[in-house]
Design a protein around this motif. Structure first.
Motif, short mmCIF file in Angstrom:
data_model
loop_
_atom_site.label_atom_id
_atom_site.label_comp_id
_atom_site.label_asym_id
_atom_site.label_seq_id
_atom_site.Cartn_x
_atom_site.Cartn_y
_atom_site.Cartn_z
N GLY A 143 0.80 -1.21 0.00
CA GLY A 143 0.00 0.00 0.00
C GLY A 143 0.84 1.27 0.00
O GLY A 143 0.34 2.34 0.34
N GLU A 144 2.08 1.17 -0.42
CA GLU A 144 3.00 2.31 -0.43
C GLU A 144 3.22 2.78 -1.87
O GLU A 144 3.60 1.99 -2.73
CB GLU A 144 4.34 1.93 0.19
N HIS A 145 2.99 4.06 -2.11
CA HIS A 145 3.29 4.63 -3.42
C HIS A 145 4.76 5.06 -3.41
O HIS A 145 5.20 5.78 -2.52
CB HIS A 145 2.39 5.82 -3.74
N TYR A 146 5.52 4.62 -4.38
CA TYR A 146 6.96 4.90 -4.38
C TYR A 146 7.42 5.15 -5.80
O TYR A 146 6.72 4.90 -6.78
CB TYR A 146 7.74 3.73 -3.78
N LYS A 147 8.64 5.67 -5.93
CA LYS A 147 9.27 5.92 -7.23
C LYS A 147 10.63 5.24 -7.26
O LYS A 147 11.30 5.11 -6.24
CB LYS A 147 9.43 7.42 -7.48
N GLY A 148 11.02 4.83 -8.46
CA GLY A 148 12.34 4.23 -8.65
C GLY A 148 12.91 4.67 -9.97
O GLY A 148 12.19 4.87 -10.94
N GLY A 149 14.24 4.82 -10.03
CA GLY A 149 14.87 5.26 -11.26
C GLY A 149 14.79 6.75 -11.41
O GLY A 149 14.64 7.50 -10.45
N GLY A 150 14.89 7.23 -12.65
CA GLY A 150 14.89 8.67 -12.89
C GLY A 150 14.47 8.99 -14.29
O GLY A 150 13.84 8.18 -14.98
N LYS A 151 14.84 10.18 -14.75
CA LYS A 151 14.46 10.66 -16.07
C LYS A 151 15.68 11.03 -16.90
O LYS A 151 15.57 11.83 -17.83
CB LYS A 151 13.52 11.85 -15.95
N VAL A 152 16.81 10.46 -16.57
CA VAL A 152 18.05 10.74 -17.29
C VAL A 152 18.55 9.45 -17.91
O VAL A 152 18.68 8.43 -17.21
CB VAL A 152 19.12 11.34 -16.36
N VAL A 153 18.84 9.48 -19.20
CA VAL A 153 19.24 8.26 -19.89
C VAL A 153 20.46 7.62 -19.26
O VAL A 153 20.57 6.40 -19.16
CB VAL A 153 19.50 8.56 -21.38
N LYS A 154 21.41 8.43 -18.77
CA LYS A 154 22.65 7.90 -18.22
C LYS A 154 22.58 7.66 -16.71
O LYS A 154 23.58 7.41 -16.07
CB LYS A 154 23.80 8.84 -18.54
N ASN A 155 21.38 7.71 -16.14
CA ASN A 155 21.22 7.53 -14.70
C ASN A 155 21.27 6.04 -14.36
O ASN A 155 20.28 5.41 -14.01
CB ASN A 155 19.90 8.15 -14.24
N VAL A 156 22.45 5.46 -14.45
CA VAL A 156 22.62 4.01 -14.28
C VAL A 156 22.18 3.56 -12.89
O VAL A 156 21.62 2.50 -12.71
CB VAL A 156 24.08 3.60 -14.55
N THR A 157 22.40 4.41 -11.88
CA THR A 157 22.07 4.01 -10.51
C THR A 157 20.58 3.82 -10.33
O THR A 157 20.15 3.18 -9.38
CB THR A 157 22.56 5.08 -9.52
N GLY A 158 19.75 4.36 -11.22
CA GLY A 158 18.31 4.24 -11.07
C GLY A 158 17.68 3.15 -11.89
O GLY A 158 16.47 3.07 -11.98
N TYR A 159 18.46 2.27 -12.49
CA TYR A 159 17.90 1.30 -13.43
C TYR A 159 17.29 0.08 -12.74
O TYR A 159 16.45 -0.57 -13.30
CB TYR A 159 18.99 0.83 -14.38
N ASP A 160 17.71 -0.29 -11.57
CA ASP A 160 17.36 -1.61 -11.05
C ASP A 160 15.87 -1.83 -10.88
O ASP A 160 15.33 -2.83 -11.35
CB ASP A 160 18.08 -1.86 -9.73
N LEU A 161 15.17 -0.92 -10.19
CA LEU A 161 13.74 -1.11 -9.97
C LEU A 161 12.95 -1.09 -11.27
O LEU A 161 12.09 -1.94 -11.49
CB LEU A 161 13.19 -0.07 -8.99
N PRO A 162 13.18 -0.14 -12.19
CA PRO A 162 12.46 -0.20 -13.46
C PRO A 162 12.69 -1.50 -14.21
O PRO A 162 11.76 -2.06 -14.79
CB PRO A 162 13.02 1.01 -14.23
N LYS A 163 13.91 -2.01 -14.20
CA LYS A 163 14.17 -3.27 -14.88
C LYS A 163 13.45 -4.43 -14.21
O LYS A 163 12.96 -5.35 -14.88
CB LYS A 163 15.68 -3.55 -14.91
N LEU A 164 13.36 -4.39 -12.90
CA LEU A 164 12.66 -5.46 -12.18
C LEU A 164 11.18 -5.46 -12.53
O LEU A 164 10.57 -6.54 -12.65
CB LEU A 164 12.85 -5.26 -10.67
N MET A 165 10.59 -4.30 -12.70
CA MET A 165 9.17 -4.23 -13.01
C MET A 165 8.86 -4.70 -14.43
O MET A 165 7.77 -5.19 -14.70
CB MET A 165 8.65 -2.80 -12.82
N ALA A 166 9.80 -4.51 -15.36
CA ALA A 166 9.57 -4.93 -16.74
C ALA A 166 9.47 -6.45 -16.80
O ALA A 166 10.39 -7.16 -16.43
CB ALA A 166 10.70 -4.43 -17.64
#
Length: 396
Positions: A132-155
């Motif tokens: 029940g927690e709304h959260y964000k992961g990753g970012g809006k920058v193509v080179k933002n490698v540190t933010g890739y893990d959660l978006p990749k997990l959701m795909a």
């Protein structure tokens, strides 16, 4: 079963819906437009969380190659908008559905061999976990490698971990021109060998498929249907002069019989992408034969298909240089297909009646260590199992 649909129009409303389900102990079927509902195992839930009301482009920055949209935004809105700026989603997803459904299913088309999959283009996500927690992961920058893990997990998680509310994806310039070399009459093994040579060449091949004679004859592209036999296809894309130069060199190297121009190529690769000869991935197709997608090492593709054909009446074609086999098979084929694939790849049941999908493992069964990891990941995002329970694996 009677299903009550909850249709939020904002991320806050989606969060409240999940929190209510959590407090009531009610599982939720997570939906967008419903176009991918037939993929995976059927979800047994009395309530559906329909996210197609979360509509709108939040930000589109063509110069930065980034698009952010709410999860329910139709692909029919997004793709033409990108095309107006000569951009596209390079992983070549199938038409239809919503951006959230596209990411949740993780589907990619023929260009996956050169551009990667949906997860490779996911930059950021926002959504509601099963806690029940709304959260964000990753970012809006193509080179933002540190933010890739959660978006990749959701795909490719099929809504089992998070109800996605917002997605940021990388977009790329669309090719100016495209052409397809056609090699006629090759047997499967020879065709895959030719595709391997093309993919190993320096000519940036972006599509490599082989259609046996029966499939080629049903193509809507006249040059392929009239080839008089099997059709082996090699696609080259990019700037016009570059495409012409590379095609000329590849045609000589592969001894291709003919070259299809832009319009024919676009139509042909849409057929390959959508497995159009088998009715596509949506509903309404013949369900007396089940649709399978096999992923194997490309060099093993012909032998794998030959092993299946020894016991089953199947029809098939190859994509991804021979590494992806689309096939239709009669019911009760699961054991034979998975035995032929063995440990070298995986077999996914892409279309079958709901009763069949409820009684079998739709996705490749995982070894116990991976299954245990899958359960731990599910528990970390959704400890009470209320988000699309059982969609990917029974009991998870």
């Amino acid at each position: 079963m009677t299903i009550t649909t909850l249709k939020p129009e904002t991320a806050a409303q989606a969060t409240e819906a999940v929190r209510w389900a959590l407090s009531a102990g009610e599982p939720l079927e997570i939906l967008g437009s419903g176009s991918r509902r037939g993929l995976g195992r059927p979800v047994r839930a009395g309530y559906a969380l329909d996210l197609s009301g979360l509509l709108g482009i939040i930000a589109y920055e063509p110069e930065e190659l980034v698009l952010t949209a709410l999860a329910g935004t139709p692909m029919a809105t997004i793709l033409p908008m990108l095309a107006e700026r000569a951009q596209h989603l390079a992983f070549e997803p199938p038409d239809g559905g919503t951006l959230g459904g596209l990411m949740a299913s993780g589907l990619a088309g023929p260009r996956r061999i050169s551009a990667g999959s949906a997860r490779d283009h996911a930059l950021g996500i926002a959504g509601v976990s099963g806690r029940g927690e709304h959260y964000k992961g990753g970012g809006k920058v193509v080179k933002n490698v540190t933010g890739y893990d959660l978006p990749k997990l959701m795909a490719g998680s099929f809504g089992t971990l998070t109800a996605l509310t917002e997605i940021t994806v990388k977009v790329l310039p669309a090719p100016e021109d495209t052409a397809t070399l056609l090699l006629a009459g090759l047997e499967d093994a020879d065709a895959v060998a030719a595709l391997d040579r093309a993919l190993r060449s320096p000519y940036d091949v972006s599509g490599a498929a082989h259609l046996p004679a029966g499939i080629a004859a049903r193509s809507g592209v006249a040059a392929v249907a009239r080839a008089g036999g099997a059709a082996t296809l090699v696609r080259v894309e990019g700037f016009g002069p570059s495409v012409a130069a590379r095609v000329a060199l590849l045609r000589e190297e592969l001894r291709a019989d003919s070259v299809l121009g832009r319009d024919e190529s676009l139509a042909l690769w849409r057929e390959v992408r959508d497995a159009a000869w088998f009715g596509g991935l949506g509903g309404g197709a013949d369900t007396t034969r089940h649709l399978w997608k096999l992923s194997v090492p490309p060099a093993s593709g012909p032998a794998t298909l030959a092993a299946i054909r020894r016991s089953l009446d199947v029809e098939a074609f190859y994509d991804w240089g021979g590494g992806l086999i689309w096939l239709t098979a009669p019911p009760d084929s699961t054991s034979a297909i998975r035995a032929a694939v063995g440990a070298q790849g995986h077999a996914t049941l892409m279309r079958a009646p709901e009763s069949v999908r409820a009684a079998t493992e739709v996705f490749q069964p995982l070894p116990e260590p991976l299954m245990a990891l899958t359960r731990r990941v599910k528990a970390s995002f959704d400890p009470q199992g209320i988000l699309n329970p059982g969609r990917m694996h029974a009991g998870v």
